[in-house]
Write a protein that holds these residues in place. Structure first.
Motif, PDB file in Angstrom:
ATOM      1  N   GLU A   1       0.834  -1.201   0.000  1.00  0.00           N
ATOM      2  CA  GLU A   1       0.000   0.000   0.000  1.00  0.00           C
ATOM      3  C   GLU A   1       0.866   1.248   0.000  1.00  0.00           C
ATOM      4  O   GLU A   1       0.550   2.245  -0.640  1.00  0.00           O
ATOM      5  CB  GLU A   1      -0.929  -0.002   1.213  1.00  0.00           C
ATOM      6  N   ASP A   2       1.970   1.173   0.718  1.00  0.00           N
ATOM      7  CA  ASP A   2       2.878   2.320   0.793  1.00  0.00           C
ATOM      8  C   ASP A   2       3.433   2.648  -0.583  1.00  0.00           C
ATOM      9  O   ASP A   2       3.532   3.817  -0.965  1.00  0.00           O
ATOM     10  CB  ASP A   2       4.009   2.005   1.760  1.00  0.00           C
ATOM     11  N   GLY A   3       3.787   1.618  -1.356  1.00  0.00           N
ATOM     12  CA  GLY A   3       4.313   1.850  -2.697  1.00  0.00           C
ATOM     13  C   GLY A   3       3.293   2.487  -3.604  1.00  0.00           C
ATOM     14  O   GLY A   3       3.607   3.414  -4.361  1.00  0.00           O
ATOM     15  N   GLU A   4       2.056   2.032  -3.541  1.00  0.00           N
ATOM     16  CA  GLU A   4       1.001   2.599  -4.387  1.00  0.00           C
ATOM     17  C   GLU A   4       0.724   4.047  -4.006  1.00  0.00           C
ATOM     18  O   GLU A   4       0.566   4.920  -4.871  1.00  0.00           O
ATOM     19  CB  GLU A   4      -0.273   1.769  -4.259  1.00  0.00           C
ATOM     20  N   GLU A   5       0.661   4.316  -2.696  1.00  0.00           N
ATOM     21  CA  GLU A   5       0.375   5.672  -2.248  1.00  0.00           C
ATOM     22  C   GLU A   5       1.525   6.609  -2.600  1.00  0.00           C
ATOM     23  O   GLU A   5       1.306   7.769  -2.967  1.00  0.00           O
ATOM     24  CB  GLU A   5       0.115   5.682  -0.741  1.00  0.00           C
ATOM     25  N   ASN A   6       2.756   6.124  -2.474  1.00  0.00           N
ATOM     26  CA  ASN A   6       3.902   6.969  -2.808  1.00  0.00           C
ATOM     27  C   ASN A   6       3.934   7.299  -4.292  1.00  0.00           C
ATOM     28  O   ASN A   6       4.305   8.414  -4.682  1.00  0.00           O
ATOM     29  CB  ASN A   6       5.210   6.273  -2.404  1.00  0.00           C
ATOM     30  N   GLU A   7       3.548   6.334  -5.122  1.00  0.00           N
ATOM     31  CA  GLU A   7       3.515   6.582  -6.565  1.00  0.00           C
ATOM     32  C   GLU A   7       2.470   7.639  -6.903  1.00  0.00           C
ATOM     33  O   GLU A   7       2.729   8.555  -7.695  1.00  0.00           O
ATOM     34  CB  GLU A   7       3.201   5.283  -7.312  1.00  0.00           C
ATOM     35  N   LEU A   8       1.299   7.526  -6.287  1.00  0.00           N
ATOM     36  CA  LEU A   8       0.254   8.520  -6.508  1.00  0.00           C
ATOM     37  C   LEU A   8       0.677   9.876  -5.973  1.00  0.00           C
ATOM     38  O   LEU A   8       0.457  10.912  -6.596  1.00  0.00           O
ATOM     39  CB  LEU A   8      -1.039   8.068  -5.835  1.00  0.00           C
ATOM     40  N   GLU A   9       1.340   9.838  -4.816  1.00  0.00           N
ATOM     41  CA  GLU A   9       1.808  11.083  -4.212  1.00  0.00           C
ATOM     42  C   GLU A   9       2.816  11.790  -5.115  1.00  0.00           C
ATOM     43  O   GLU A   9       2.775  13.018  -5.265  1.00  0.00           O
ATOM     44  CB  GLU A   9       2.436  10.798  -2.853  1.00  0.00           C
TER      45      GLU A   9
END
Length: 203
Positions: free
Chosen positions: A144-152
């Motif tokens: 989840e952290d990777g997905e959120e960081n990519e969106l961020e």
């Protein structure tokens, strides 16, 4: 689309709401764009303030006096080109609100400010520095952290690009006002301070 009819040679008068929102947003752009470019608390709150001023100005475009209403300065690229052609050929006309070229710039500035503010709000749902949000995100699982960081990253890049374009548009706006003031013989900056443009003979 129809262009605002020309009025008296002194040009449009600007009410206090127009002047306050104009200078508030201008100050916010300078501070957040050139002085405090990071995600500090000051940067965030200034962004919120600029967004509030934008919302007020857009509302004023519906309920304010004639010169402040959207109907007085419609968006028209062809009219803007005609206006610039006339100005540089020595045939200057004043308008009841922003001139056609100024109108295009106003809408461009508002649009870019909206994008900058919107992406800023997405990045900061609470008025705290970026590092606090990043520390909270570090506690989620790695997927989840990777997905959120990519969106961020996408939102952050969009925010940065929009902010830089906003600065460029602001610089072009200042240059345009200077040229228009010079060629028309009216002090447009003083008009946005006092509410009424002045001619060189009145200064």
């Amino acid at each position: 689309m129809a262009v605002a009819e020309p009025i008296a040679a002194s040009g449009p008068s600007w009410d206090p709401i127009v002047r306050i929102t104009h200078w508030s947003v201008a100050t916010a752009i300078v501070i957040n764009g050139l002085i405090d470019e990071g995600g500090s608390t000051l940067h965030i709150w200034i962004g919120y303030g600029a967004l509030a001023m934008l919302v007020l100005r857009l509302l004023w475009g519906f309920i304010g006096p004639a010169e402040a209403r959207f109907s007085s300065f419609p968006f028209s690229l062809s009219a803007a080109i005609d206006h610039l052609t006339n100005v540089f050929s020595g045939h200057h006309k004043t308008h009841r609100s922003h001139n056609p070229a100024g109108s295009v710039m106003v809408y461009a500035l508002w649009g870019m400010l909206t994008l900058t503010a919107a992406t800023g709000v997405i990045l900061e749902t609470e008025p705290f520095p970026v590092e606090h949000r990043q520390q909270a995100m570090a506690q989620v699982d790695s997927h989840e952290d990777g997905e959120e960081n990519e969106l961020e990253e996408i939102v952050e890049e969009t925010h940065e690009i929009a902010a830089n374009l906003l600065l460029i548009l602001a610089a072009l706006h200042v240059a345009g006002v200077a040229v228009e003031s010079r060629l028309s013989g009216r002090n447009l900056v003083r008009g946005m301070i006092r509410g009424q443009p002045t001619s060189r003979s009145q200064e």
